[in-house]
Design a protein around this motif. Sequence first.
Motif, PDB file in Angstrom:
ATOM      1  N   UNK A  69       0.976  -1.280  -0.061  1.00  0.00           N
ATOM      2  CA  UNK A  69       0.013  -0.033  -0.070  1.00  0.00           C
ATOM      3  C   UNK A  69       0.951   1.185  -0.043  1.00  0.00           C
ATOM      4  N   UNK A  70       1.917   1.090   0.507  1.00  0.00           N
ATOM      5  CA  UNK A  70       2.753   2.605   0.663  1.00  0.00           C
ATOM      6  C   UNK A  70       3.501   2.549  -0.624  1.00  0.00           C
ATOM      7  N   UNK A  71       3.847   1.657  -1.250  1.00  0.00           N
ATOM      8  CA  UNK A  71       4.580   1.552  -2.446  1.00  0.00           C
ATOM      9  C   UNK A  71       3.529   2.218  -3.599  1.00  0.00           C
ATOM     10  N   UNK A  72       2.337   1.680  -3.452  1.00  0.00           N
ATOM     11  CA  UNK A  72       1.297   2.307  -4.250  1.00  0.00           C
ATOM     12  C   UNK A  72       1.017   3.883  -4.028  1.00  0.00           C
ATOM     13  N   UNK A  73       1.027   4.250  -2.743  1.00  0.00           N
ATOM     14  CA  UNK A  73       0.852   5.679  -2.582  1.00  0.00           C
ATOM     15  C   UNK A  73       2.322   6.311  -3.036  1.00  0.00           C
ATOM     16  N   UNK A  74       3.313   5.850  -2.944  1.00  0.00           N
ATOM     17  CA  UNK A  74       4.553   6.623  -3.253  1.00  0.00           C
ATOM     18  C   UNK A  74       4.433   6.929  -4.934  1.00  0.00           C
ATOM     19  N   UNK A  75       4.067   5.664  -5.308  1.00  0.00           N
ATOM     20  CA  UNK A  75       4.096   5.684  -6.965  1.00  0.00           C
ATOM     21  C   UNK A  75       2.971   6.730  -7.344  1.00  0.00           C
ATOM     22  N   UNK A  76       1.848   6.542  -6.987  1.00  0.00           N
ATOM     23  CA  UNK A  76       0.723   7.571  -7.004  1.00  0.00           C
ATOM     24  C   UNK A  76       1.243   9.007  -7.068  1.00  0.00           C
ATOM     25  N   UNK A  77       1.889   9.385  -5.921  1.00  0.00           N
ATOM     26  CA  UNK A  77       2.329  10.657  -5.586  1.00  0.00           C
ATOM     27  C   UNK A  77       3.440  11.023  -6.907  1.00  0.00           C
ATOM     28  N   UNK A  78       4.178  10.093  -7.000  1.00  0.00           N
ATOM     29  CA  UNK A  78       5.236  10.338  -7.990  1.00  0.00           C
ATOM     30  C   UNK A  78       4.740  10.707  -9.463  1.00  0.00           C
ATOM     31  N   UNK A  79       3.914   9.908  -9.599  1.00  0.00           N
ATOM     32  CA  UNK A  79       3.034   9.774 -11.185  1.00  0.00           C
ATOM     33  C   UNK A  79       2.255  11.101 -11.258  1.00  0.00           C
ATOM     34  N   UNK A  80       1.576  11.509 -10.173  1.00  0.00           N
ATOM     35  CA  UNK A  80       0.901  12.551 -10.277  1.00  0.00           C
ATOM     36  C   UNK A  80       1.436  13.930  -9.952  1.00  0.00           C
ATOM     37  N   UNK A  81       2.923  14.023  -9.961  1.00  0.00           N
ATOM     38  CA  UNK A  81       3.683  15.086  -9.624  1.00  0.00           C
ATOM     39  C   UNK A  81       3.540  15.604  -8.213  1.00  0.00           C
ATOM     40  N   UNK A  82       3.025  15.021  -7.120  1.00  0.00           N
ATOM     41  CA  UNK A  82       2.939  15.252  -5.919  1.00  0.00           C
ATOM     42  C   UNK A  82       4.319  15.246  -5.334  1.00  0.00           C
ATOM     43  N   UNK A  83       5.160  16.138  -5.312  1.00  0.00           N
ATOM     44  CA  UNK A  83       6.525  15.881  -4.799  1.00  0.00           C
ATOM     45  C   UNK A  83       6.717  15.878  -3.393  1.00  0.00           C
ATOM     46  N   UNK A  84       5.643  16.673  -2.627  1.00  0.00           N
ATOM     47  CA  UNK A  84       5.525  16.674  -1.340  1.00  0.00           C
ATOM     48  C   UNK A  84       5.135  15.326  -0.687  1.00  0.00           C
ATOM     49  N   UNK A  85       4.166  14.831  -1.360  1.00  0.00           N
ATOM     50  CA  UNK A  85       3.517  13.643  -1.081  1.00  0.00           C
ATOM     51  C   UNK A  85       4.406  12.394  -1.341  1.00  0.00           C
ATOM     52  N   UNK A  86       5.289  12.725  -2.216  1.00  0.00           N
ATOM     53  CA  UNK A  86       6.170  11.535  -2.659  1.00  0.00           C
ATOM     54  C   UNK A  86       7.318  11.391  -1.418  1.00  0.00           C
ATOM     55  N   UNK A  87       7.842  12.598  -0.914  1.00  0.00           N
ATOM     56  CA  UNK A  87       8.792  12.840  -0.037  1.00  0.00           C
ATOM     57  C   UNK A  87       8.503  12.160   1.187  1.00  0.00           C
ATOM     58  N   UNK A  88       7.049  12.542   1.644  1.00  0.00           N
ATOM     59  CA  UNK A  88       6.386  12.103   2.676  1.00  0.00           C
ATOM     60  C   UNK A  88       6.530  10.694   3.092  1.00  0.00           C
ATOM     61  N   UNK A  89       6.332  10.042   1.668  1.00  0.00           N
ATOM     62  CA  UNK A  89       6.119   8.427   1.797  1.00  0.00           C
ATOM     63  C   UNK A  89       7.455   7.682   1.877  1.00  0.00           C
TER      64      UNK A  89
END
Length: 158
Positions: A81-101
Amino acid sequence: MRNEFAASQQYVAVAVYSQLAGRFYRQAAEERGHAMMIIQYFVDNTLEVTVPGIPDVVTQFDSVRAPVEIALEWERAVTDQIRTLARTARDSGDYLGEQFMQWFLKEQVEEVASMHTLLTIVDRAGDNLFNVENFVAREMSGVARADSTAPKQAYADD
């Protein structure tokens, strides 16, 4: 949030069942802390926070192995689930979310490894729970060091 709160409750159920209560009570508190980190991230980023209910937890086990196996399966599922959230953040350009994950990804490596080790010890010990308890007391019950890279948790006095 939901999964971290559910993991916390599942670890309490395991602690109540097993002779490894201290280990699993600490794990339950840690999982709750993870959920509170996610809440704080939402608050800090002015995102809507909906605190979800949790699914029923398993409270009956047919062996000493069963609760540890459930814990390992849970951690593996959370890792996915965490991998999916990190991938989703990256793919959507949510760099803050990606960093958080990123912190959670690192944490999941530790969580899975710890539960895998414990399951291995349970398997090696067979019916001798005393050996498992000794291993946990000796190797897995150290005081957790504060992680300066961990996200902030939501608290009432903040």
